[in-house]
Design a protein around this motif. Structure first.
Motif, PDB file in Angstrom:
ATOM      1  N   UNK B  50      -0.782  -5.407   1.106  1.00 37.04           N
ATOM      2  CA  UNK B  50      -0.505  -4.055   1.583  1.00 37.04           C
ATOM      3  C   UNK B  50      -0.445  -3.091   0.413  1.00 37.04           C
ATOM      4  N   UNK B  52       0.760   0.764  -0.336  1.00 37.10           N
ATOM      5  CA  UNK B  52       1.429   1.940   0.218  1.00 37.10           C
ATOM      6  C   UNK B  52       1.473   3.016  -0.862  1.00 37.10           C
ATOM      7  N   UNK B  53       1.898   4.187  -0.478  1.00 37.02           N
ATOM      8  CA  UNK B  53       2.053   5.259  -1.455  1.00 37.02           C
ATOM      9  C   UNK B  53       1.049   6.383  -1.289  1.00 37.02           C
ATOM     10  N   UNK B 407       6.743   5.804   2.252  1.00 30.94           N
ATOM     11  CA  UNK B 407       6.367   6.354   0.954  1.00 30.94           C
ATOM     12  C   UNK B 407       7.380   7.293   0.341  1.00 30.94           C
TER      13      UNK B 407
END
Lengths: 172, 408
Positions: B50, B52-53, B407
């Motif tokens: 994964x 994210x961000x 996030x």
């Protein structure tokens, strides 16, 4: 019978002696610190002990205190004993020039991303972490943005200086 | 299948037998901006990584230059499906630091809003789970009531999605008669819709076959992964912040904490459904309690803390004193005690915590959001490893991942 802060403190002092220090209770939550070399031993003890049972890692993050030489970065663990419903806060301090702290990922799977986030923003190097790379920021970033030396706003602005509000000193 | 290669490719040009599949960053199934790089063997997920961000907005850094009221709009944008819980959670944290006690009526008004937000969040999660499983109609049944909840927010604070609701110590104004009217309508009509929704899904053979055993997690693993909220309860752990560390007078209410057994998608679905019923019951109890408050207290909508509570707008425009206080509070020129405080509320998808360190300055020295979504999303790989791609989509949907909260 539920666990009191005093009992936890006694247990810890009994086990670690002088190493655990600075016991305080801000807003009712027992807070203490230990040398960073001992962080895993303390966490493991809190996890394994049959009366303490701190087996839930609620939160892990860091704080930067630039003026505290030699212990600029604090890594803060919030632990929760779900059986007796007691929370504690555990801190380790580290030198910003050598920010190595042992990883808690072996004990808590959830520490994985929390430590990545802490690394991402503060540059705490979690020794033994399986995948220590940036998580929210771009991989190419070459600084740790939540450290205090990175200003959020243009420092030449004077209209928001604390001087205006009678507090003096410069803006962080 | 014959051994003869039917595409004219040079010998040895096929390097691996698995396919790399990107689910996200923008994919209809992710319902938000995050990416899963899946290694597929046919239809099976071999591994998933994964990323994210993508919508990281540096809230924690921003908060270090903002006074308390300026942080509230930031919290809106964490779990934007249930903003009031975030707003009120933040105000409760400030109240804990500042040592403010709120009147009972304020607590109950807050409980009503927080439970409405929980319903809004759960109904989206569960009905979208239906959509992802191929059943669109349940979504249409419930969506109307999210609209009604948003109208109630609108009556109270003027906005719908990112609500910025309330103040330190209470609310900026009392609930209007129109808000109460809409709330009554909601209490009357929503149970029927929810019952219809449950009839469509709970014993639906196709849905049950699709979701039972899909992405299960044991209680032990869930705890180790820091699960909280409905996802943890589906695994069989009855941890609920509302019960364990009551805030905003939750101890005055009578409700059950539903738990599942296997922690699979079906259990998560059921837990959320029961929680919606419980939330309805809590709202009704709060409504009754507010009706029972008589006399001068029946009009109270904020604590008497002029040093932290913004003065009324009409006074700000007409009186010098109010204008000064308005300015001082907005600029953060208020008495801030030094100290550190951790406060958590039961957000719609888990324990939403605020770790607030104050050095006595105008802004938080450090503010950290414990975002439940961010913490449990890391278990996704373990949940979907070895399952079919279509199951992975359902697991993702049933975890209730909100990109804003991932996030921060």
């Amino acid at each position: 019978m539920s666990l009191t802060n005093e009992q936890i403190q006694n247990k810890l002092v009994e086990k670690f002696g002088e190493a655990v220090t600075n016991f305080t209770e801000p807003y009712g939550m027992l807070t203490f610190e230990a040398p960073k070399e001992l962080n895993l031993k303390v966490l493991q003890f809190l996890f394994d002990d049959e009366t303490l049972k701190f087996r839930f890692l609620t939160d892990l993050q860091a704080v930067h205190y630039p003026n505290d030489k030699g212990r600029e970065l604090a890594v803060v663990y919030h632990l929760h004993n779900l059986v007796d419903n007691v929370r504690i806060r555990f801190k380790v301090f580290t030198d910003i020039n050598k920010p190595d702290v042992y990883t808690a990922t072996q004990l808590y799977a959830t520490a994985n991303w929390m430590e990545r986030e802490t690394y991402d923003f503060f540059g705490v190097n979690f020794v033994g972490h399986p995948n220590l790379k940036r998580i929210l920021n771009v991989d190419e970033m070459d600084y740790f943005p939540l450290r205090k030396e990175f200003p959020l706003e243009d420092q030449t602005r004077i209209d928001k200086d604390d001087e205006m509000f009678g507090r003096g000193g410069s803006v962080n | 299948m014959s051994d003869v290669q039917n595409i004219l490719l040079p010998e040895g040009s096929i390097e691996k037998k698995t396919i790399t599949l990107n689910v996200g960053p923008t994919h209809p199934a992710t319902h938000g901006v995050f990416q899963n790089i899946m290694e597929m063997d046919g239809e099976r997920v071999m591994s998933s990584e994964s990323t994210v961000g993508y919508i990281h907005r540096a809230f924690e850094k921003l908060a270090e230059r903002r006074s308390l009221y300026q942080v509230t709009p930031i919290t809106d944008r964490l779990n934007y499906c249930s903003s009031p819980i975030n707003n009120i959670g933040w105000h409760l944290t400030c109240e804990k630091l500042l040592g403010i006690e709120t009147p009972k009526r304020v607590d109950y008004l807050r409980v009503i809003l927080m439970e409405l937000a929980r319903i809004a969040d759960h109904l989206i999660c569960n009905s979208i789970l239906g959509v992802d499983a191929g059943a669109f109609s349940g979504f249409v049944y419930l969506m109307e009531y999210r609209e009604l909840i948003y109208e109630i927010y609108e009556e109270i604070c003027g906005s719908r999605l990112t609500t910025n609701i309330g103040r330190i110590g209470g609310f900026e104004r009392n609930f209007t008669p129109a808000a109460w009217e809409k709330l009554e309508r909601f209490l009357k009509e929503y149970p029927k819709a929810l019952e219809e929704f449950e009839n469509l899904f709970t014993r639906n053979r196709i849905f049950v076959d699709r979701t039972v055993g899909c992405g299960p997690i044991s209680a032990e693993r869930a705890l180790n992964y820091g699960f909280t909220g409905p996802n943890l309860r589906a695994a069989g752990v009855d941890y609920d912040v509302r019960v364990h560390s009551p805030y905003s007078s939750y101890q005055d209410f009578d409700f059950i904490v539903p738990v599942g057994t296997t922690g699979d998608t079906y259990d998560r679905f059921l837990v959320r459904n029961v929680e919606m019923w419980q939330s309805l019951s809590i709202i009704e109890q709060a409504y009754q309690k507010i009706q029972n408050i008589k006399g001068a207290e029946a009009e109270v909508y904020h604590a008497n803390v002029p040093a932290y509570y913004l003065p009324e707008k009409k006074d700000v425009y007409t009186s010098m004193e109010a204008l000064i206080w308005h300015f001082k509070i907005i600029m953060g020129e208020i008495e801030m005690p030094k100290g550190e405080v951790y406060h958590s509320v039961e957000g719609a998808n888990g324990e939403l915590g605020f770790y607030f360190i104050s050095d006595g300055g105008r802004t938080p020295y450090r503010l950290h959001f414990r975002r439940p979504c961010f913490i449990y999303y890391q278990a996704f790989e373990e949940l979907v490893k070895g399952s079919m791609l279509s199951d992975a989509i359902l697991v993702m949907s049933s975890l209730n991942l909100i990109a804003g909260e991932l996030d921060a």
